[in-house]
Design a protein around this motif. Structure first.
Motif, PDB file in Angstrom:
ATOM      1  N   ALA A  92       0.781  -1.133   0.193  1.00 35.45           N
ATOM      2  CA  ALA A  92       0.015  -0.043  -0.026  1.00 35.45           C
ATOM      3  C   ALA A  92       0.917   1.295  -0.155  1.00 35.45           C
ATOM      4  N   PRO A  93       0.650   2.206  -0.711  1.00 35.83           N
ATOM      5  CA  PRO A  93       1.424   3.385  -0.526  1.00 35.83           C
ATOM      6  C   PRO A  93       1.567   4.093   0.708  1.00 35.83           C
ATOM      7  N   LYS A  94       2.638   4.700   0.834  1.00 31.82           N
ATOM      8  CA  LYS A  94       2.983   5.167   1.972  1.00 31.82           C
ATOM      9  C   LYS A  94       2.080   6.275   2.601  1.00 31.82           C
ATOM     10  N   TYR A  95       1.433   6.262   3.689  1.00 37.15           N
ATOM     11  CA  TYR A  95       0.918   7.342   3.945  1.00 37.15           C
ATOM     12  C   TYR A  95       1.342   8.485   5.060  1.00 37.15           C
ATOM     13  N   THR A  96       1.354   9.500   4.824  1.00 37.83           N
ATOM     14  CA  THR A  96       1.793  10.483   5.754  1.00 37.83           C
ATOM     15  C   THR A  96       0.664  11.297   6.184  1.00 37.83           C
ATOM     16  N   PRO A  97       0.398  11.567   7.552  1.00 42.86           N
ATOM     17  CA  PRO A  97      -0.598  12.292   8.116  1.00 42.86           C
ATOM     18  C   PRO A  97      -0.464  13.599   7.807  1.00 42.86           C
ATOM     19  N   VAL A  98      -1.771  14.324   7.518  1.00 45.77           N
ATOM     20  CA  VAL A  98      -2.009  15.678   7.152  1.00 45.77           C
ATOM     21  C   VAL A  98      -1.013  16.692   8.000  1.00 45.77           C
ATOM     22  N   SER A  99      -0.964  16.521   9.284  1.00 48.20           N
ATOM     23  CA  SER A  99      -0.235  17.279  10.209  1.00 48.20           C
ATOM     24  C   SER A  99       1.407  17.453   9.700  1.00 48.20           C
ATOM     25  N   ARG A 100       1.649  16.209   8.891  1.00 46.77           N
ATOM     26  CA  ARG A 100       3.095  15.768   8.365  1.00 46.77           C
ATOM     27  C   ARG A 100       3.432  16.341   7.040  1.00 46.77           C
ATOM     28  N   ARG A 101       2.496  16.637   6.285  1.00 43.55           N
ATOM     29  CA  ARG A 101       2.748  16.759   4.992  1.00 43.55           C
ATOM     30  C   ARG A 101       3.360  18.026   4.515  1.00 43.55           C
ATOM     31  N   GLN A 102       3.063  18.945   5.432  1.00 42.18           N
ATOM     32  CA  GLN A 102       3.673  20.249   4.916  1.00 42.18           C
ATOM     33  C   GLN A 102       5.302  20.171   5.533  1.00 42.18           C
ATOM     34  N   ASP A 103       5.513  19.177   6.150  1.00 47.85           N
ATOM     35  CA  ASP A 103       7.063  19.143   6.539  1.00 47.85           C
ATOM     36  C   ASP A 103       7.769  18.381   5.451  1.00 47.85           C
ATOM     37  N   ARG A 104       7.159  17.733   4.265  1.00 47.67           N
ATOM     38  CA  ARG A 104       7.803  17.048   3.667  1.00 47.67           C
ATOM     39  C   ARG A 104       8.834  17.765   2.391  1.00 47.67           C
ATOM     40  N   PRO A 105       8.360  18.909   2.103  1.00 50.36           N
ATOM     41  CA  PRO A 105       9.410  19.992   0.955  1.00 50.36           C
ATOM     42  C   PRO A 105      10.795  19.986   2.095  1.00 50.36           C
ATOM     43  N   ASP A 106      10.595  20.271   3.457  1.00 51.98           N
ATOM     44  CA  ASP A 106      11.759  20.402   4.015  1.00 51.98           C
ATOM     45  C   ASP A 106      12.770  19.455   4.166  1.00 51.98           C
ATOM     46  N   ALA A 107      12.222  18.129   4.208  1.00 53.62           N
ATOM     47  CA  ALA A 107      12.842  16.908   4.197  1.00 53.62           C
ATOM     48  C   ALA A 107      13.379  16.682   2.872  1.00 53.62           C
ATOM     49  N   ILE A 108      12.741  16.910   1.802  1.00 53.15           N
ATOM     50  CA  ILE A 108      13.075  16.730   0.430  1.00 53.15           C
ATOM     51  C   ILE A 108      14.552  17.805   0.239  1.00 53.15           C
ATOM     52  N   MET A 109      14.092  18.879   0.477  1.00 56.67           N
ATOM     53  CA  MET A 109      15.369  20.227   0.551  1.00 56.67           C
ATOM     54  C   MET A 109      16.659  19.373   1.239  1.00 56.67           C
ATOM     55  N   TRP A 110      16.438  18.669   2.467  1.00 57.02           N
ATOM     56  CA  TRP A 110      17.482  18.128   3.113  1.00 57.02           C
ATOM     57  C   TRP A 110      18.237  17.196   2.319  1.00 57.02           C
ATOM     58  N   PHE A 111      17.527  16.349   1.543  1.00 56.90           N
ATOM     59  CA  PHE A 111      18.409  15.289   0.543  1.00 56.90           C
ATOM     60  C   PHE A 111      18.883  16.051  -0.574  1.00 56.90           C
ATOM     61  N   VAL A 112      18.165  16.868  -1.104  1.00 59.06           N
ATOM     62  CA  VAL A 112      19.006  17.649  -2.235  1.00 59.06           C
ATOM     63  C   VAL A 112      20.175  18.227  -1.665  1.00 59.06           C
ATOM     64  N   LYS A 113      20.168  18.945  -0.648  1.00 58.91           N
ATOM     65  CA  LYS A 113      21.328  19.548  -0.241  1.00 58.91           C
ATOM     66  C   LYS A 113      22.418  18.895   0.394  1.00 58.91           C
ATOM     67  N   ASN A 114      22.153  17.684   1.209  1.00 62.29           N
ATOM     68  CA  ASN A 114      22.911  16.644   1.857  1.00 62.29           C
ATOM     69  C   ASN A 114      23.426  15.374   1.355  1.00 62.29           C
ATOM     70  N   HIS A 115      22.533  14.957   0.496  1.00 65.17           N
ATOM     71  CA  HIS A 115      22.568  13.709  -0.217  1.00 65.17           C
ATOM     72  C   HIS A 115      22.111  13.460  -1.452  1.00 65.17           C
ATOM     73  N   PRO A 116      22.671  14.082  -2.492  1.00 64.42           N
ATOM     74  CA  PRO A 116      22.490  14.145  -3.854  1.00 64.42           C
ATOM     75  C   PRO A 116      22.441  12.918  -4.656  1.00 64.42           C
ATOM     76  N   GLU A 117      23.278  12.063  -3.570  1.00 63.30           N
ATOM     77  CA  GLU A 117      23.374  10.528  -4.304  1.00 63.30           C
ATOM     78  C   GLU A 117      22.096   9.828  -4.166  1.00 63.30           C
ATOM     79  N   VAL A 118      21.267  10.116  -3.330  1.00 67.21           N
ATOM     80  CA  VAL A 118      19.996   9.310  -3.089  1.00 67.21           C
ATOM     81  C   VAL A 118      19.203   9.800  -4.530  1.00 67.21           C
ATOM     82  N   THR A 119      18.505   9.031  -4.986  1.00 65.51           N
ATOM     83  CA  THR A 119      17.680   9.119  -6.215  1.00 65.51           C
ATOM     84  C   THR A 119      16.183   9.912  -5.839  1.00 65.51           C
ATOM     85  N   ASP A 120      15.683  10.432  -6.787  1.00 62.34           N
ATOM     86  CA  ASP A 120      14.257  10.868  -6.581  1.00 62.34           C
ATOM     87  C   ASP A 120      13.150   9.743  -6.353  1.00 62.34           C
ATOM     88  N   ALA A 121      13.724   8.697  -6.927  1.00 63.91           N
ATOM     89  CA  ALA A 121      12.498   7.418  -6.705  1.00 63.91           C
ATOM     90  C   ALA A 121      12.698   6.929  -5.375  1.00 63.91           C
TER      91      ALA A 121
END
Length: 222
Positions: A92-121
Motif C-alpha cells: 500500500a502507498p505510504k501514508y503521511t498524516p496531514v499534519s506532517r505533509r507540510q514538512d515533506r518539502p523541508d525533508a526533500i530539501m535536506w536530501f537535495v542539499k546533503n545527499h544528492p546521491e539519493v535518487t528521486d525515486a
C-alpha cells in the motif's frame, strides 16, 4: 468469512437455487442481509447473472447441504486459487498524516542539499511524495519555496534513523560503483602500512687498544 469472487453474482445464484436464509447468504458473500433481501425482491442486482459457487470451486456440496439443514450454520468457502492470483502483492502507498505533509518539502530539501546521491525515486518512496514535487523543491519552483528549509526527516518524524541510514548507505555504494565503471571512482585501495623494521641494537664500536695513562695524561718528557 473468506473473500469470494463475484459475491453479488454468487448471492443471486444462492437466492434462486437454495433454501438458505438471507443471513447465511450474506455471511458467505460478504454482503449485508438487507442487500440479499433486495436481490430476492428484485430491487438489487437485477441485471446480474447468477454464478454457481460449487461449479466455480468456491463452495462444496457438503457445506451447502449442512447450511440448508441448519439455519444457524455458516458456510466456509473454499479458497480459490484464482482469487489468490488476483490479489495484489504491491504494498500500500505510504501514508503521511496531514499534519506532517507540510514538512515533506523541508525533508526533500535536506536530501537535495546533503545527499544528492539519493535518487528521486528513493526519496519519493521514503517520504511518500512525488517526483514532480521533488523537482519543484530542487528548482525552487515549489509554491512554498520561500519558506522551505532543509530539515533532517528523522527530526521531522517522517522516517526512522535506521531506515534513513540504510537508504543513504545504499545510495552511496551505488554511486561509487557507477563512478568506478566510468573510471572516476572515489574508492581508493587501502594502502598497506609498511611493517616497521625489526630493531637491532647497533654494535658498539670496538676500540683497537685500551687507553693508557700516557695516552691520556701525556709523558713526563713533554
Amino acid at each position: 468469512m473468506t473473500e469470494i469472487l463475484m459475491p453479488k453474482a454468487t448471492a443471486v445464484w444462492l437466492v434462486d437455487n437454495t433454501s438458505l436464509t438471507f443471513e447465511q447468504i450474506a455471511d458467505f458473500c460478504g454482503l449485508h442481509p438487507l442487500e440479499v433481501r433486495g436481490i430476492a425482491d428484485g430491487d438489487v442486482a437485477r441485471d446480474i447473472r447468477g454464478v454457481d459457487p460449487i461449479t466455480g470451486g468456491q463452495l462444496s456440496r457438503e457445506e451447502l447441504d449442512k447450511a440448508q439443514d441448519n439455519a444457524d450454520y455458516r458456510m466456509k468457502a473454499i479458497v480459490s486459487r484464482h482469487a489468490e492470483l488476483l490479489k495484489s502483492n504491491k504494498p500500500a502507498p505510504k501514508y503521511t498524516p496531514v499534519s506532517r505533509r507540510q514538512d515533506r518539502p523541508d525533508a526533500i530539501m535536506w536530501f537535495v542539499k546533503n545527499h544528492p546521491e539519493v535518487t528521486d525515486a528513493q526519496i519519493a518512496k521514503l517520504l511518500g511524495t512525488t517526483k514532480s514535487t521533488i523537482e519543484s523543491v530542487r528548482n525552487r519552483t515549489h509554491w512554498n519555496s520561500p519558506n522551505i528549509k532543509a530539515v533532517d526527516p528523522v527530526t521531522l518524524g517522517l522516517v526512522g534513523q535506521l531506515v534513513l541510514d540504510e537508504i543513504i548507505a545504499k545510495a552511496a555504494e551505488k554511486k561509487n560503483r557507477d563512478d568506478l565503471k566510468k573510471g572516476g571512482g572515489t574508492l581508493q585501495p587501502i594502502d598497506e602500512t609498511p611493517a616497521e623494521p625489526e630493531f637491532v641494537p647497533e654494535e658498539r664500536e670496538r676500540r683497537t687498544a685500551e687507553p693508557t695513562a700516557e695516552s691520556v695524561f701525556g709523558s713526563n718528557n713533554d
